[in-house]
Scaffold this active site. Structure first.
Site, PDB file in Angstrom:
ATOM      1  N   THR A  10       2.340 -39.182  30.337  1.00 46.28           N
ATOM      2  CA  THR A  10       2.953 -38.458  31.439  1.00 46.28           C
ATOM      3  C   THR A  10       2.731 -36.981  31.166  1.00 46.28           C
ATOM      4  OG1 THR A  10       4.975 -38.213  32.767  1.00 46.28           O
ATOM      5  CG2 THR A  10       5.237 -38.289  30.365  1.00 46.28           C
TER       6      THR A  10
ATOM      7  N   VAL B 142       1.217 -41.136  38.556  1.00 46.51           N
ATOM      8  CA  VAL B 142       0.757 -39.775  38.352  1.00 46.51           C
ATOM      9  C   VAL B 142       1.915 -38.979  37.777  1.00 46.51           C
ATOM     10  CG1 VAL B 142      -0.182 -37.702  39.418  1.00 46.51           C
ATOM     11  CG2 VAL B 142      -0.809 -39.956  40.311  1.00 46.51           C
ATOM     12  N   CYS B 143       1.658 -38.270  36.682  1.00 49.21           N
ATOM     13  CA  CYS B 143       2.649 -37.350  36.116  1.00 49.21           C
ATOM     14  C   CYS B 143       3.951 -38.096  35.827  1.00 49.21           C
ATOM     15  CB  CYS B 143       2.838 -36.175  37.080  1.00 49.21           C
ATOM     16  SG  CYS B 143       3.720 -34.754  36.411  1.00 49.21           S
ATOM     17  N   THR B 144       5.074 -37.586  36.335  1.00 51.27           N
ATOM     18  CA  THR B 144       6.383 -38.180  36.057  1.00 51.27           C
ATOM     19  C   THR B 144       6.644 -39.450  36.850  1.00 51.27           C
ATOM     20  OG1 THR B 144       7.288 -36.608  37.656  1.00 51.27           O
ATOM     21  CG2 THR B 144       7.480 -36.037  35.322  1.00 51.27           C
TER      22      THR B 144
END
Length: 345
Positions: A130, A110-112
């Site tokens: 990302t 998730v994300c970073t």
């Protein structure tokens, strides 16, 4: 006799994003309550089982030390957050991520959290996404990874990566749909009072707002003109003449500050605008194409296919249903159905 629960482990660390964790855990919990069979057993793990102090200041109790987790796992998820760089530099964490990934049916970030997967070498040779604000840095640090900052999530084989924070909800709904079908995924979306569900290839943000305005005054004026006059002549020659500079000079400004030539920027702006009109109005395709500066519906279709991997009609159908949680959700979330053996979304 009930089937064994699907084992899901979310890896957290200091300064992880609380939403990155909660979007995954609460969506799967809702799926359990609404009849997922087999259901999910979700655990939060961290190095040495330490509490996960989130970026917001709240702390979560870890349920397992990541080095003591044993597979096989159904799904391994790495959360993102402000502490992603330090986590990606932790040799023990990376070793455990590689070990658990090898015994997992699928792996997600998730994300970073993509930074951790990339540092572990799990994204080499793959397409990934990302949070848009961190995409360039990820691409520079890991040239073997094809970083695409546009979509909400990307599925490449058994590994999936998602964009910033709440896109974890979109990804997890897609996982539920892949495991249990669209009916349960729609029920979960209704329970969570959210869209069902934004397709992975929907853009994270519009090109009109994705970055700060260009520093160069002339380029700021050009970009504003493009946004406000999509149906005008926006060829490089016309833009250069309007700005009083040469085409070569204007192209250099676009490449230096926006990373792409004028024609590509214009095409993206027009396609994004068309995507918005497709889901927010009932205008026919011919009117949308004309309003956004496309010569024909076929030209619009080609631009849409190139940018989103789908057609305008399919985009309108999927996002219109997602917006109101009506009708069947987008099909083919994962190209191969069960097991996520397909290509990128």
């Amino acid at each position: 006799m009930p089937a064994p629960l699907r084992q899901v482990v979310i890896i957290g660390y200091d300064q992880a994003e609380l939403l990155d964790i909660a979007c995954v855990s609460d969506t799967l919990d809702a799926a359990n309550r609404l009849g997922a069979e087999p259901g999910y057993r979700v655990r939060l793990a961290s190095v040495q089982g330490r509490p996960v102090r989130s970026a917001s200041g709240l702390a979560l109790v870890s349920q397992a030390a990541v080095e003591q987790v044993r597979g096989p796992l159904d799904t391994l998820v790495v959360a993102g957050g402000l502490g992603h760089a330090e986590a990606a530099g932790d040799p023990l964490l990376l070793q455990q991520v590689r070990r658990l990934a090898a015994g997992s049916r699928r792996v997600a970030s998730v994300c970073t959290g993509a930074s951790v997967l990339a540092a572990a070498g799990l994204l080499d040779g793959r397409r990934a996404t990302t949070h848009w604000a961190y995409a360039r840095g990820l691409a520079e640090r890991h040239p073997k990874v094809t970083v695409d900052p546009r979509p909400l999530y990307v599925v490449d084989g058994e590994i999936c990566t998602s964009a910033g924070v709440t896109s974890a909800l979109d990804l997890t709904l897609a996982l539920v749909e892949d495991d249990h079908g669209p009916e349960l995924a729609r029920s979960v979306a209704r329970w969570l009072v959210t869209y069902m569900q934004r397709p992975g290839n929907q853009a994270q943000v519009s090109p009109h707002v994705q970055d700060a305005p260009p520093a160069h005054r002339l380029l700021r004026q050009v970009v504003r003109h493009i946004a406000g006059q999509l149906d005008a002549d926006l060829s490089t020659a016309a833009l250069a003449a309007r700005s009083g500079v040469s085409e070569r000079h204007l192209s250099r400004l676009f490449l230096d500050e926006l990373g792409e030539p004028p024609a590509r920027y214009v095409r993206a702006a027009r396609t994004e605008a068309a995507a918005t009109l497709l889901t927010s109005t009932a205008l026919p395709l011919t009117a949308i194409a004309r309003r956004c500066g496309f010569r024909s519906t076929e030209t619009l279709r080609q631009a849409f296919q190139a940018r989103y991997g789908t057609t305008p009609s399919a985009h309108r159908a999927a996002l219109g249903r997602a917006r109101w949680a009506e009708g069947p959700g987008p099909s083919g979330t994962f190209a191969s159905g069960r097991g996520m053996g397909g290509g990128a979304a």
